[in-house]
Design a protein around this motif. Structure first.
Motif, short mmCIF file in Angstrom:
data_model
loop_
_atom_site.label_atom_id
_atom_site.label_comp_id
_atom_site.label_asym_id
_atom_site.label_seq_id
_atom_site.Cartn_x
_atom_site.Cartn_y
_atom_site.Cartn_z
N LYS A 47 29.71 35.52 27.34
CA LYS A 47 29.23 35.35 28.72
C LYS A 47 30.37 34.94 29.64
O LYS A 47 30.45 35.43 30.78
CB LYS A 47 28.11 34.30 28.77
CG LYS A 47 26.87 34.73 28.06
CD LYS A 47 25.77 34.90 29.04
CE LYS A 47 24.49 35.25 28.32
NZ LYS A 47 23.84 36.37 28.91
N VAL A 85 31.69 36.89 32.89
CA VAL A 85 31.82 36.28 34.22
C VAL A 85 33.20 36.57 34.78
O VAL A 85 33.34 36.91 35.96
CB VAL A 85 31.56 34.76 34.16
CG1 VAL A 85 31.95 34.09 35.46
CG2 VAL A 85 30.11 34.48 33.85
N ASP A 137 33.21 40.11 35.89
CA ASP A 137 32.38 40.27 37.09
C ASP A 137 33.11 39.76 38.33
O ASP A 137 33.04 40.37 39.40
CB ASP A 137 31.05 39.53 36.93
CG ASP A 137 30.14 40.19 35.91
OD1 ASP A 137 30.35 41.38 35.60
OD2 ASP A 137 29.21 39.51 35.42
N LEU A 179 29.05 32.52 43.37
CA LEU A 179 28.60 33.07 42.10
C LEU A 179 27.15 33.53 42.18
O LEU A 179 26.81 34.61 41.68
CB LEU A 179 28.77 32.04 40.98
CG LEU A 179 30.20 31.72 40.55
CD1 LEU A 179 30.23 30.55 39.58
CD2 LEU A 179 30.86 32.94 39.93
N TYR A 200 25.95 37.44 41.72
CA TYR A 200 24.99 37.89 40.72
C TYR A 200 23.72 38.44 41.34
O TYR A 200 23.08 39.33 40.78
CB TYR A 200 24.72 36.81 39.68
CG TYR A 200 25.83 36.78 38.67
CD1 TYR A 200 26.03 37.85 37.81
CD2 TYR A 200 26.72 35.73 38.61
CE1 TYR A 200 27.07 37.86 36.91
CE2 TYR A 200 27.76 35.73 37.70
CZ TYR A 200 27.93 36.80 36.86
OH TYR A 200 28.97 36.82 35.97
N LYS A 201 23.33 37.95 42.51
CA LYS A 201 22.21 38.56 43.21
C LYS A 201 22.55 40.00 43.60
O LYS A 201 21.74 40.91 43.46
CB LYS A 201 21.84 37.75 44.46
CG LYS A 201 21.01 36.53 44.16
CD LYS A 201 20.61 35.82 45.43
CE LYS A 201 19.77 34.60 45.12
NZ LYS A 201 19.40 33.86 46.34
N ILE A 252 24.81 41.94 42.13
CA ILE A 252 24.90 42.74 40.90
C ILE A 252 23.51 43.11 40.41
O ILE A 252 23.25 44.27 40.07
CB ILE A 252 25.68 41.98 39.82
CG1 ILE A 252 27.16 41.91 40.18
CG2 ILE A 252 25.51 42.65 38.45
CD1 ILE A 252 27.98 40.99 39.29
N ASN A 253 22.59 42.14 40.39
CA ASN A 253 21.22 42.42 39.94
C ASN A 253 20.50 43.39 40.86
O ASN A 253 19.74 44.23 40.41
CB ASN A 253 20.43 41.12 39.80
CG ASN A 253 20.91 40.30 38.62
OD1 ASN A 253 21.46 40.82 37.67
ND2 ASN A 253 20.71 39.00 38.71
#
Length: 167
Positions: free
Chosen positions: A38, A42, A45, A109, A113-114, A116-117
């Protein structure tokens, strides 16, 4: 490189994670292979989606912030937020990371990730609802023959002809 005498050291964010895990005993839970993967994800990402983050903050501060971010959100007893310092300050402040910087990095962060999702769900919706990837399917009867009706499909039984003449 000759000017430097071939003495060039390039740090990466993962090195800071390893140093941090060795320095803070409560973060030894990151030695779990699943969590290590993970952390690698990260780092990838960040480089792909928010590379300016590494230009604004040092690797050490980013590693501390990401570890704190994981400790707050990971639902496992092997990973807990380290205790505060004896003087009452947050554990991450001993690494030079202020509460404001922690909030900024955590916010970035979360936004990353929002995003990316959102992109993943948008791609999945497009593919499952008849988008380009779902609508293009070969219909030929032979593997590699292409779409039926194409020259490759109709002439698949014929031998290949020589394209150039012999001298």
């Amino acid at each position: 490189l000759m000017t430097l005498g071939f003495d060039l050291n390039i740090d990466v964010l993962l090195t800071s994670f390893v140093n941090l895990m060795n320095e803070v005993p409560e973060l030894r839970g990151f030695k779990n292979p699943k969590l290590q993967q993970k952390l690698v994800n990260v780092c990838n990402d960040i480089m792909q989606n928010d590379g300016t983050l590494v230009l604004v903050h040092t690797y050490e501060k980013l590693a501390v912030a990401i570890c704190h971010f994981f400790c707050q959100r990971w639902k496992d007893e092997t990973l807990t937020v380290p205790p505060n310092n004896p003087d009452g300050s947050h554990w991450f402040e001993r690494f030079g990371l202020t509460v404001e910087q922690m909030a900024i990095i955590s916010e970035r962060l979360v936004k990353m990730y929002k995003k990316i999702n959102k992109e993943k769900s948008k791609t999945a919706t497009t593919n499952s609802s008849g988008g380009f990837a779902a609508s293009v399917r070969p219909t030929g009867s032979r593997v590699g023959s292409g779409v039926s009706g194409s020259p490759a499909a109709t002439n698949a039984h014929l031998p290949l002809k020589r394209l150039r003449s012999e001298p």
